[in-house]
Design an enzyme around this catalytic site. Structure first.
Site, PDB file in Angstrom:
ATOM      1  N   GLY A 181      -5.712  18.508  -1.323  1.00 45.92           N
ATOM      2  CA  GLY A 181      -5.384  19.926  -1.263  1.00 45.92           C
ATOM      3  C   GLY A 181      -5.205  20.490   0.132  1.00 45.92           C
ATOM      4  N   HIS A 193       7.938  17.588  -1.221  1.00 44.35           N
ATOM      5  CA  HIS A 193       8.088  16.125  -1.186  1.00 44.35           C
ATOM      6  C   HIS A 193       8.084  15.644   0.266  1.00 44.35           C
ATOM      7  CE1 HIS A 193       9.056  12.182  -2.625  1.00 44.35           C
ATOM      8  NE2 HIS A 193       9.943  12.091  -1.661  1.00 44.35           N
ATOM      9  N   ASN A 232       8.266  22.301  -5.773  1.00 43.16           N
ATOM     10  CA  ASN A 232       7.567  21.078  -5.382  1.00 43.16           C
ATOM     11  C   ASN A 232       7.776  20.787  -3.896  1.00 43.16           C
ATOM     12  OD1 ASN A 232       6.051  18.678  -5.820  1.00 43.16           O
ATOM     13  ND2 ASN A 232       7.940  17.498  -5.874  1.00 43.16           N
ATOM     14  N   ASN A 258      -2.423  21.037   1.536  1.00 38.70           N
ATOM     15  CA  ASN A 258      -1.348  22.038   1.434  1.00 38.70           C
ATOM     16  C   ASN A 258      -1.835  23.304   0.742  1.00 38.70           C
ATOM     17  OD1 ASN A 258       1.317  21.011   2.588  1.00 38.70           O
ATOM     18  ND2 ASN A 258       0.477  19.236   1.516  1.00 38.70           N
ATOM     19  N   MET A 306       0.344  15.046  -8.952  1.00 39.35           N
ATOM     20  CA  MET A 306       0.908  13.720  -9.213  1.00 39.35           C
ATOM     21  C   MET A 306       1.304  13.512 -10.677  1.00 39.35           C
ATOM     22  SD  MET A 306       0.941  12.742  -6.193  1.00 39.35           S
ATOM     23  CE  MET A 306       1.329  10.985  -6.154  1.00 39.35           C
TER      24      MET A 306
HETATM   25  C1  GRF Z   1       1.726  15.815   0.340  1.00 40.61           C
HETATM   26  O1  GRF Z   1       2.145  14.883   1.281  1.00 40.61           O
HETATM   27  C2  GRF Z   1       2.867  16.190  -0.582  1.00 40.61           C
HETATM   28  O2  GRF Z   1       4.110  16.154   0.046  1.00 40.61           O
HETATM   29  C3  GRF Z   1       2.797  15.120  -1.622  1.00 40.61           C
HETATM   30  O3  GRF Z   1       1.418  14.892  -1.810  1.00 40.61           O
HETATM   31  C4  GRF Z   1       0.702  15.209  -0.604  1.00 40.61           C
HETATM   32  C5  GRF Z   1      -0.397  16.169  -0.980  1.00 40.61           C
HETATM   33  O4  GRF Z   1      -1.345  16.315   0.016  1.00 40.61           O
HETATM   34  N1  GRF Z   1       3.510  15.514  -2.804  1.00 40.61           N
HETATM   35  P1  GRF Z   1      -2.489  17.417  -0.123  1.00 40.61           P
HETATM   36  O5  GRF Z   1      -3.230  17.160  -1.446  1.00 40.61           O
HETATM   37  O6  GRF Z   1      -1.848  18.775  -0.114  1.00 40.61           O
HETATM   38  O7  GRF Z   1      -3.383  17.205   1.052  1.00 40.61           O
END
Ligand code: GRF
Length: 201
Positions: A12, A109, A107, A14, A90
């Protein structure tokens, strides 16, 4: 104010960047609910620390993936989410979610789509030996990593980079780009044209 529902599966970071952007006044929105596909995701702790309601699912809940998405969609609607933000989620989003939030699921990526789609975008780009990769923010649709692209930012792979150093660079770009794109959405500046491509207003 616009309300986001955030879908996670893991650390998490992000989600944290979005929480921080809201707290810093850089994102005029609110996170109404965090949904995790894993009950032990650290992102759930981040949400709780920020006082955000959470819904945690586990593998067994996805035995029937459509039923799982019906459940997620109704929780997001009950929380009055306007947009759904996938941040390291995921799982595929399926019809019940896509129908409940048409053109409103986003999303992130960690590669420049359409290159290196799939679950290992950073490692696949690194192993291929490309000199330039990056980050893509796009709408989600029924095809994995294929919805209309909203924003992209390039990341150069330097001679001395390792997979780990590249991961750090990609994540640093993600943490800036994602909140910025969400702010554009909050401002009503992201539209899908008749040709199916995104226009930034
Ligand atoms: C990120 O690199 C995103 O692009 C991918 O999964 C990762 C998630 O990281 N889809 P986090 O859980 O936000 O640390």
């Amino acid at each position: 104010m616009i309300k986001f529902g955030v879908l996670i599966s893991g650390g998490g970071s992000n989600l944290q960047a979005i929480i921080d952007a809201v707290a810093a006044g850089k994102l005029d929105g609110e996170i109404a609910l965090v949904v995790s596909s894993k009950a032990d995701a650290y992102g759930l702790t981040r949400a709780e620390q920020a006082g955000i309601p959470t819904l945690a699912l586990c593998k067994a809940d996805y035995a029937d993936p459509l039923a799982a998405d019906v459940r997620i969609a109704s929780a997001l609607q009950a929380a009055r989410a306007d947009y759904v933000v996938m941040a390291g989620y995921m799982r595929m989003v399926r019809e019940p979610l896509l129908k409940a939030f048409p053109n409103r699921i986003i999303n992130l990526h960690p590669a420049l789509l359409p290159s290196f789609a799939g679950a290992h975008g950073i490692a696949d780009a690194f192993d291929y030996g490309v000199k330039l990769t990056g980050v893509t923010v796009h709408f989600a649709n029924e095809e994995y990593d294929k919805g209309a692209i909203i924003a992209q930012e390039a990341v150069a792979i330097a001679e001395g980079d390792t997979l780990e150093s590249l991961e750090e660079k990609i994540h640093a770009v993600e943490h800036k780009l994602y909140p910025r794109v969400l702010q554009m959405i909050a401002q009503g500046r992201v539209a899908i044209g008749e040709n199916g491509k995104v226009r930034i207003l």
